[in-house]
Scaffold this active site. Structure first.
Site, PDB file in Angstrom:
ATOM      1  N   TYR A  99     -20.289   2.783 -26.388  1.00 29.58           N
ATOM      2  CA  TYR A  99     -20.095   1.544 -27.161  1.00 29.58           C
ATOM      3  C   TYR A  99     -21.426   0.816 -27.285  1.00 29.58           C
ATOM      4  CZ  TYR A  99     -18.503  -3.122 -28.485  1.00 29.58           C
ATOM      5  OH  TYR A  99     -18.334  -4.323 -29.140  1.00 29.58           O
TER       6      TYR A  99
ATOM      7  N   GLU B 248     -21.439  -3.714 -34.756  1.00 27.11           N
ATOM      8  CA  GLU B 248     -20.683  -3.039 -33.703  1.00 27.11           C
ATOM      9  C   GLU B 248     -20.526  -1.566 -34.058  1.00 27.11           C
ATOM     10  OE1 GLU B 248     -16.713  -3.993 -31.138  1.00 27.11           O
ATOM     11  OE2 GLU B 248     -16.419  -3.761 -33.304  1.00 27.11           O
TER      12      GLU B 248
END
Length: 422
Positions: free
Chosen positions: A144, A232
């Site tokens: 992530y 993101e």
């Protein structure tokens, strides 16, 4: 960042009484295929892909882009997360599929033009107008990565986790110790040391460390040079050939940078946005749609949020945030009423004006003209105070409209809640 701050304040103001409401957020959000193209321009590794908007484009796209692949990833393009676990109203499960090349056409016929419902769309869902056809990558490790703006450090903050592929909320719950945060000095920019800390947090298994550091630096350059408010990548992944790839990405941009990011803002897909917010933006009104039954028209963000709070205090729920500002014209007031009355959930309208720069007589004239142009089928509660208040009240009185007047904000909210429930 004024508009972004305003949205955070609106969300925070709704917690005074009752449950928090779902709200629409107005900022530039682009599709996955557009984000991938933008990242590619900055030298960031992304999967090969092509967007299609009709069945007739598919065979040519597959022939040109994936001549040597047996399978293709087919991704629905809507401005909402959770597509993979979404459901089409037609019954088809999932907005993302991996299929053989010969099956893409048939699958696409069941996705294009259909409504996809995810956790983030609400029950109404969103229409899939484009599909993103991507190469199937062999991912051996999912992580992530995100960059956002942090109030505490007054600058960009990079967040990384060695686990990825699921929401950051789930990651924070399951692996809190694996999440690292690296603040970046906005004046110095990202350093090799900063990027190395991020790579250490990602903990790639086989990808070259120096190459990973360069990818992190390129992502930061994209964030800054494109005026992002959020970037993101979930997952940022390692492939079988030891490449670090942005397998999926979400990018948001600062609306206040539209004047210098014309190419990016030209990508805006208004068909995916709340049409009321699109209309409001064109009229230069600050509007955010909520899910209540009392429409609000107020001048000033602070007064607007106080109005929503006191509506909640009296047992009602606001249908929107609408700040007409201090210099609204009569035409903008009319446009505001059109937006409020276009919401079928609105059972009453509360107009709360404290005249300073915004004069009460201008608002009153706008209300009267709006009533002539818009079929007002719901009760309207009006509280006016401040500059030219006597003229404003006289205009309303002489209009012959059946308005409910209020002496103060508390009285106005009480009357609006009662009017909405009858």
């Amino acid at each position: 960042m004024v508009r972004a701050s305003l949205k955070r304040l609106v969300a925070g103001s709704l917690g005074l009484a009752g449950k928090w409401q779902n709200q629409q957020v107005r900022r530039l959000n682009i599709h996955e295929y557009q984000g991938a193209e933008l990242m590619g321009k900055f030298g960031i590794n992304v999967p090969k892909g092509v967007a299609v908007s009709s069945l007739s484009e598919i065979q040519e796209a597959i022939k040109n882009s994936f001549p040597d692949q047996n399978e293709v990833v087919v991704k629905s393009q809507i401005l909402a997360g959770g597509r993979g676990l979404g459901t089409f109203k037609s019954g088809l499960q999932g907005g993302v599929h991996i299929v053989k090349k010969e099956d893409v056409q048939d699958l696409a016929s069941k996705m294009l033009g259909q409504i996809l419902v995810t956790k983030q769309t609400g029950p109404q869902g969103k229409v899939v107008s484009k599909l993103y056809l991507c190469e199937k990558l062999s991912l051996v490790n999912e992580m992530y990565f995100a960059i956002t703006l942090d109030r505490k450090t007054a600058g960009p903050l990079i967040i990384a986790c060695a686990k990825g592929g699921t929401s950051i909320e789930d990651l924070a719950e399951k692996y809190p110790d694996m999440i690292i945060k690296v603040p970046i000095d906005v004046f110095k920019g990202i350093t090799d040391e900063d990027a190395a800390k991020v790579v250490d947090g990602l903990n790639p298994k086989g990808a070259d460390r120096n190459s990973c550091i360069e990818q992190v630096k390129k992502l930061y350059q994209l964030f800054c040079k494109s005026d992002c408010t959020m970037l993101e990548i979930n997952p940022i992944a390692e492939t079988a050939d030891n490449q670090l790839v942005a397998a999926d990405a979400k990018l948001n941009f600062d609306d206040n940078a539209a004047f210098r990011q014309k190419d990016i803002f030209a990508l805006r897909d208004s068909s995916q946005e709340d049409p009321r917010e699109v209309t409001a933006a064109k009229a230069d009104l600050n509007y955010i749609g909520l899910d209540g039954e009392i429409g609000c028209m107020v001048n000033g963000a602070g007064l607007a949020m106080a109005t929503m709070d006191i509506i909640k205090l009296h047992g009602g729920t606001p249908a929107n945030f609408l700040d007409v500002g201090g210099n609204a014209s009569e035409g903008q007031v009319v446009e505001a009423f059109k937006i409020l009355t276009s919401d079928d959930r609105v059972k009453a309208i509360l107009v709360n004006i404290f005249g300073g720069i915004m004069k009460c007589d201008v608002i009153a004239s706008g209300i009267v003209n709006a009533a002539k142009l818009v079929s007002l089928k719901v009760p309207v509660v009006v509280r006016l105070e401040g500059t030219n208040v006597d003229q404003g009240k006289r205009i309303l009185k002489e209009s012959g409209m059946a308005l409910i007047t209020a002496e103060d904000l508390d009285d106005a909210a009480d009357k609006a809640v009662k009017a909405a429930s009858t």
